[in-house]
Motif scaffolding. Structure first.
Motif, PDB file in Angstrom:
ATOM      1  N   ASP A  56       0.816  -1.212   0.000  1.00 50.64           N
ATOM      2  CA  ASP A  56       0.000   0.000   0.000  1.00 50.64           C
ATOM      3  C   ASP A  56       0.853   1.267   0.000  1.00 50.64           C
ATOM      4  O   ASP A  56       0.339   2.369   0.216  1.00 50.64           O
ATOM      5  CB  ASP A  56      -0.942   0.013   1.206  1.00 50.64           C
ATOM      6  N   THR A  57       2.162   1.110  -0.227  1.00 53.53           N
ATOM      7  CA  THR A  57       3.062   2.261  -0.340  1.00 53.53           C
ATOM      8  C   THR A  57       3.454   2.413  -1.801  1.00 53.53           C
ATOM      9  O   THR A  57       3.927   1.461  -2.431  1.00 53.53           O
ATOM     10  CB  THR A  57       4.324   2.062   0.519  1.00 53.53           C
ATOM     11  N   LEU A  58       3.243   3.615  -2.336  1.00 56.67           N
ATOM     12  CA  LEU A  58       3.537   3.872  -3.743  1.00 56.67           C
ATOM     13  C   LEU A  58       4.932   4.472  -3.877  1.00 56.67           C
ATOM     14  O   LEU A  58       5.230   5.483  -3.261  1.00 56.67           O
ATOM     15  CB  LEU A  58       2.485   4.827  -4.333  1.00 56.67           C
ATOM     16  N   GLU A  59       5.768   3.835  -4.676  1.00 56.56           N
ATOM     17  CA  GLU A  59       7.083   4.380  -5.004  1.00 56.56           C
ATOM     18  C   GLU A  59       7.083   4.781  -6.474  1.00 56.56           C
ATOM     19  O   GLU A  59       6.746   3.976  -7.346  1.00 56.56           O
ATOM     20  CB  GLU A  59       8.186   3.361  -4.734  1.00 56.56           C
ATOM     21  N   ALA A  60       7.436   6.028  -6.732  1.00 54.46           N
ATOM     22  CA  ALA A  60       7.493   6.537  -8.100  1.00 54.46           C
ATOM     23  C   ALA A  60       8.888   7.096  -8.341  1.00 54.46           C
ATOM     24  O   ALA A  60       9.362   7.921  -7.565  1.00 54.46           O
ATOM     25  CB  ALA A  60       6.437   7.621  -8.311  1.00 54.46           C
ATOM     26  N   TRP A  61       9.555   6.644  -9.413  1.00 54.04           N
ATOM     27  CA  TRP A  61      10.915   7.101  -9.646  1.00 54.04           C
ATOM     28  C   TRP A  61      11.147   7.436 -11.112  1.00 54.04           C
ATOM     29  O   TRP A  61      10.454   6.946 -12.010  1.00 54.04           O
ATOM     30  CB  TRP A  61      11.932   6.079  -9.153  1.00 54.04           C
ATOM     31  N   ASN A  62      12.123   8.316 -11.319  1.00 56.67           N
ATOM     32  CA  ASN A  62      12.559   8.675 -12.665  1.00 56.67           C
ATOM     33  C   ASN A  62      14.034   9.022 -12.617  1.00 56.67           C
ATOM     34  O   ASN A  62      14.585   9.292 -11.543  1.00 56.67           O
ATOM     35  CB  ASN A  62      11.748   9.845 -13.232  1.00 56.67           C
ATOM     36  N   ILE A  63      14.678   8.989 -13.756  1.00 54.66           N
ATOM     37  CA  ILE A  63      16.116   9.254 -13.852  1.00 54.66           C
ATOM     38  C   ILE A  63      16.344  10.476 -14.734  1.00 54.66           C
ATOM     39  O   ILE A  63      15.739  10.610 -15.806  1.00 54.66           O
ATOM     40  CB  ILE A  63      16.865   8.039 -14.433  1.00 54.66           C
ATOM     41  N   LYS A  64      17.200  11.385 -14.252  1.00 53.57           N
ATOM     42  CA  LYS A  64      17.522  12.598 -14.998  1.00 53.57           C
ATOM     43  C   LYS A  64      19.032  12.824 -14.964  1.00 53.57           C
ATOM     44  O   LYS A  64      19.715  12.357 -14.044  1.00 53.57           O
ATOM     45  CB  LYS A  64      16.802  13.811 -14.408  1.00 53.57           C
ATOM     46  N   PRO A  65      19.571  13.564 -15.929  1.00 52.48           N
ATOM     47  CA  PRO A  65      21.005  13.879 -15.885  1.00 52.48           C
ATOM     48  C   PRO A  65      21.305  14.856 -14.759  1.00 52.48           C
ATOM     49  O   PRO A  65      20.443  15.645 -14.342  1.00 52.48           O
ATOM     50  CB  PRO A  65      21.264  14.512 -17.256  1.00 52.48           C
ATOM     51  N   ALA A  66      22.518  14.820 -14.241  1.00 52.71           N
ATOM     52  CA  ALA A  66      22.930  15.757 -13.198  1.00 52.71           C
ATOM     53  C   ALA A  66      23.356  17.091 -13.789  1.00 52.71           C
ATOM     54  O   ALA A  66      23.274  18.131 -13.132  1.00 52.71           O
ATOM     55  CB  ALA A  66      24.077  15.169 -12.377  1.00 52.71           C
ATOM     56  N   VAL A  67      23.800  17.068 -15.037  1.00 56.44           N
ATOM     57  CA  VAL A  67      24.310  18.260 -15.719  1.00 56.44           C
ATOM     58  C   VAL A  67      23.595  18.396 -17.050  1.00 56.44           C
ATOM     59  O   VAL A  67      23.427  17.412 -17.781  1.00 56.44           O
ATOM     60  CB  VAL A  67      25.834  18.163 -15.937  1.00 56.44           C
ATOM     61  N   VAL A  68      23.153  19.620 -17.368  1.00 55.77           N
ATOM     62  CA  VAL A  68      22.447  19.891 -18.622  1.00 55.77           C
ATOM     63  C   VAL A  68      23.081  21.108 -19.295  1.00 55.77           C
ATOM     64  O   VAL A  68      23.818  21.872 -18.650  1.00 55.77           O
ATOM     65  CB  VAL A  68      20.949  20.149 -18.372  1.00 55.77           C
ATOM     66  N   PRO A  69      22.806  21.354 -20.562  1.00 56.13           N
ATOM     67  CA  PRO A  69      23.300  22.576 -21.194  1.00 56.13           C
ATOM     68  C   PRO A  69      22.602  23.810 -20.607  1.00 56.13           C
ATOM     69  O   PRO A  69      21.389  23.817 -20.428  1.00 56.13           O
ATOM     70  CB  PRO A  69      22.930  22.381 -22.672  1.00 56.13           C
ATOM     71  N   ASN A  70      23.370  24.824 -20.278  1.00 56.70           N
ATOM     72  CA  ASN A  70      22.817  26.079 -19.788  1.00 56.70           C
ATOM     73  C   ASN A  70      21.968  26.691 -20.898  1.00 56.70           C
ATOM     74  O   ASN A  70      22.454  26.908 -22.006  1.00 56.70           O
ATOM     75  CB  ASN A  70      23.954  27.027 -19.402  1.00 56.70           C
ATOM     76  N   PRO A  71      20.680  26.983 -20.638  1.00 60.46           N
ATOM     77  CA  PRO A  71      19.825  27.521 -21.698  1.00 60.46           C
ATOM     78  C   PRO A  71      20.277  28.884 -22.209  1.00 60.46           C
ATOM     79  O   PRO A  71      19.926  29.277 -23.316  1.00 60.46           O
ATOM     80  CB  PRO A  71      18.445  27.621 -21.020  1.00 60.46           C
ATOM     81  N   ALA A  72      21.078  29.591 -21.416  1.00 58.46           N
ATOM     82  CA  ALA A  72      21.539  30.916 -21.825  1.00 58.46           C
ATOM     83  C   ALA A  72      22.864  30.866 -22.577  1.00 58.46           C
ATOM     84  O   ALA A  72      23.107  31.677 -23.470  1.00 58.46           O
ATOM     85  CB  ALA A  72      21.676  31.826 -20.601  1.00 58.46           C
ATOM     86  N   THR A  73      23.738  29.908 -22.219  1.00 56.51           N
ATOM     87  CA  THR A  73      25.095  29.908 -22.784  1.00 56.51           C
ATOM     88  C   THR A  73      25.467  28.614 -23.500  1.00 56.51           C
ATOM     89  O   THR A  73      26.431  28.589 -24.266  1.00 56.51           O
ATOM     90  CB  THR A  73      26.124  30.144 -21.675  1.00 56.51           C
ATOM     91  N   GLY A  74      24.732  27.536 -23.218  1.00 51.31           N
ATOM     92  CA  GLY A  74      25.087  26.247 -23.784  1.00 51.31           C
ATOM     93  C   GLY A  74      26.165  25.506 -23.012  1.00 51.31           C
ATOM     94  O   GLY A  74      26.461  24.352 -23.301  1.00 51.31           O
ATOM     95  N   GLU A  75      26.773  26.174 -22.024  1.00 43.60           N
ATOM     96  CA  GLU A  75      27.799  25.541 -21.201  1.00 43.60           C
ATOM     97  C   GLU A  75      27.170  24.548 -20.219  1.00 43.60           C
ATOM     98  O   GLU A  75      25.983  24.641 -19.907  1.00 43.60           O
ATOM     99  CB  GLU A  75      28.579  26.613 -20.432  1.00 43.60           C
ATOM    100  N   PRO A  76      27.949  23.591 -19.675  1.00 45.55           N
ATOM    101  CA  PRO A  76      27.405  22.650 -18.693  1.00 45.55           C
ATOM    102  C   PRO A  76      26.862  23.376 -17.460  1.00 45.55           C
ATOM    103  O   PRO A  76      27.470  24.324 -16.970  1.00 45.55           O
ATOM    104  CB  PRO A  76      28.614  21.780 -18.330  1.00 45.55           C
ATOM    105  N   LEU A  77      25.708  22.929 -16.995  1.00 42.73           N
ATOM    106  CA  LEU A  77      25.054  23.532 -15.831  1.00 42.73           C
ATOM    107  C   LEU A  77      24.646  22.433 -14.863  1.00 42.73           C
ATOM    108  O   LEU A  77      23.942  21.490 -15.233  1.00 42.73           O
ATOM    109  CB  LEU A  77      23.821  24.329 -16.262  1.00 42.73           C
ATOM    110  N   TRP A  78      25.093  22.548 -13.618  1.00 45.72           N
ATOM    111  CA  TRP A  78      24.702  21.606 -12.561  1.00 45.72           C
ATOM    112  C   TRP A  78      23.237  21.854 -12.233  1.00 45.72           C
ATOM    113  O   TRP A  78      22.865  22.902 -11.729  1.00 45.72           O
ATOM    114  CB  TRP A  78      25.580  21.851 -11.344  1.00 45.72           C
ATOM    115  N   LEU A  79      22.378  20.888 -12.524  1.00 44.91           N
ATOM    116  CA  LEU A  79      20.936  21.084 -12.356  1.00 44.91           C
ATOM    117  C   LEU A  79      20.317  19.821 -11.772  1.00 44.91           C
ATOM    118  O   LEU A  79      19.878  18.934 -12.499  1.00 44.91           O
ATOM    119  CB  LEU A  79      20.282  21.436 -13.689  1.00 44.91           C
ATOM    120  N   ASN A  80      20.293  19.744 -10.448  1.00 50.18           N
ATOM    121  CA  ASN A  80      19.733  18.582  -9.784  1.00 50.18           C
ATOM    122  C   ASN A  80      19.548  18.900  -8.302  1.00 50.18           C
ATOM    123  O   ASN A  80      19.982  19.954  -7.829  1.00 50.18           O
ATOM    124  CB  ASN A  80      20.637  17.355  -9.960  1.00 50.18           C
ATOM    125  N   VAL A  81      18.920  17.997  -7.594  1.00 45.34           N
ATOM    126  CA  VAL A  81      18.753  18.160  -6.143  1.00 45.34           C
ATOM    127  C   VAL A  81      19.220  16.883  -5.446  1.00 45.34           C
ATOM    128  O   VAL A  81      18.528  16.317  -4.596  1.00 45.34           O
ATOM    129  CB  VAL A  81      17.294  18.514  -5.756  1.00 45.34           C
TER     130      VAL A  81
END
Length: 243
Positions: free
Chosen positions: A146-171
């Motif tokens: 009766d416990t719901l676990e929901a998960w997804n996988i995302k990259p830790a680093v993405v292209p900066n939308p302003a510069t295209g450089e690597p951007l640390w984007l995660n929690v």
């Protein structure tokens, strides 16, 4: 009506959180720190901008915390970024208990919504379908399943939308509300989390919003948080937008 509310018809709203007795920007009790984060960034879809509107400040504490994602990125070593890439990014797991099993008086645990509350249904199949439609993988766990676990996988680093450089984007640092691991399911080492914390704290700034003042942030490029505060005078509204 508060004058800031007049702005609402002109904003492309995704979500408006209600005004609450604790803090409408978050229901986490005032005597707890709200750690730096990009709003809903662990989700497959997340808002582009966040508006923090102050209706009434706290009598003591409650400062808003802000940090530049670009500045944090500059403080994180290439080895750490490469390790996350090699291990498939970050796996975010959310655990929603059933209403029948939530008995804790811990304010942080009682803050967490049950799956019935989160999905607005008591039907397990409907709840699972909702999370799957949002891009998550779902499984039922616990001795009663009766416990719901929901998960997804995302990259830790993405292209900066302003510069295209690597951007640390995660929690990766957020606990206990999200259970974070490497994308391959292995735990993130303590020394890696400590290095991430050092990079975040080195560039964190604080600001006080007065009545009627509003803070707008690019949710991809800036993190926000909140210091603990005393009393229940603090009233904030959060608006999340898609562009």
């Amino acid at each position: 009506m508060h004058p800031l509310l007049l702005l609402l018809p002109y904003l492309p709203l995704l979500l408006l959180l209600q005004i609450g007795s604790l803090d409408a920007a978050t229901n986490i009790p005032g005597d707890y720190l709200v750690d730096l984060h990009n709003e809903s960034i662990a989700n497959p879809l997340y808002p582009a901008k966040i508006f923090l509107m102050c209706l009434n400040p706290a009598c003591k504490g409650g400062e808003n915390l802000i940090a530049s994602g670009e500045a944090i990125t500059a403080g994180i070593s290439h080895n750490i970024m490469q390790r996350f890439a090699d291990k498939g990014g970050i796996k975010y797991t959310r655990i929603f208990r059933s209403q029948e099993s939530v008995t804790s008086t811990n304010p942080l645990i009682s803050y967490e919504a049950t799956w019935q509350e989160r999905a607005s249904t008591k039907d397990k199949s409907v709840a699972a379908a909702l999370f799957e439609s949002l891009g998550c993988t779902v499984q039922w766990t616990g001795c009663k399943e009766d416990t719901l676990e929901a998960w997804n996988i995302k990259p830790a680093v993405v292209p900066n939308p302003a510069t295209g450089e690597p951007l640390w984007l995660n929690v990766a640092h957020i606990h206990p509300f999200l259970h974070c691991s490497y994308g391959d399911g292995e735990p993130i080492e303590d020394e890696v989390l400590e290095a991430i914390d050092e990079a975040r704290m080195a560039v964190t700034k604080s600001c006080n919003l007065g009545p009627g003042e509003m803070l707008m942030l690019d949710n991809t490029r800036y993190l926000h948080g909140r210091m603990p505060y005393e009393g229940n005078e603090r009233k904030m509204i959060t608006i999340l937008t898609s562009d």
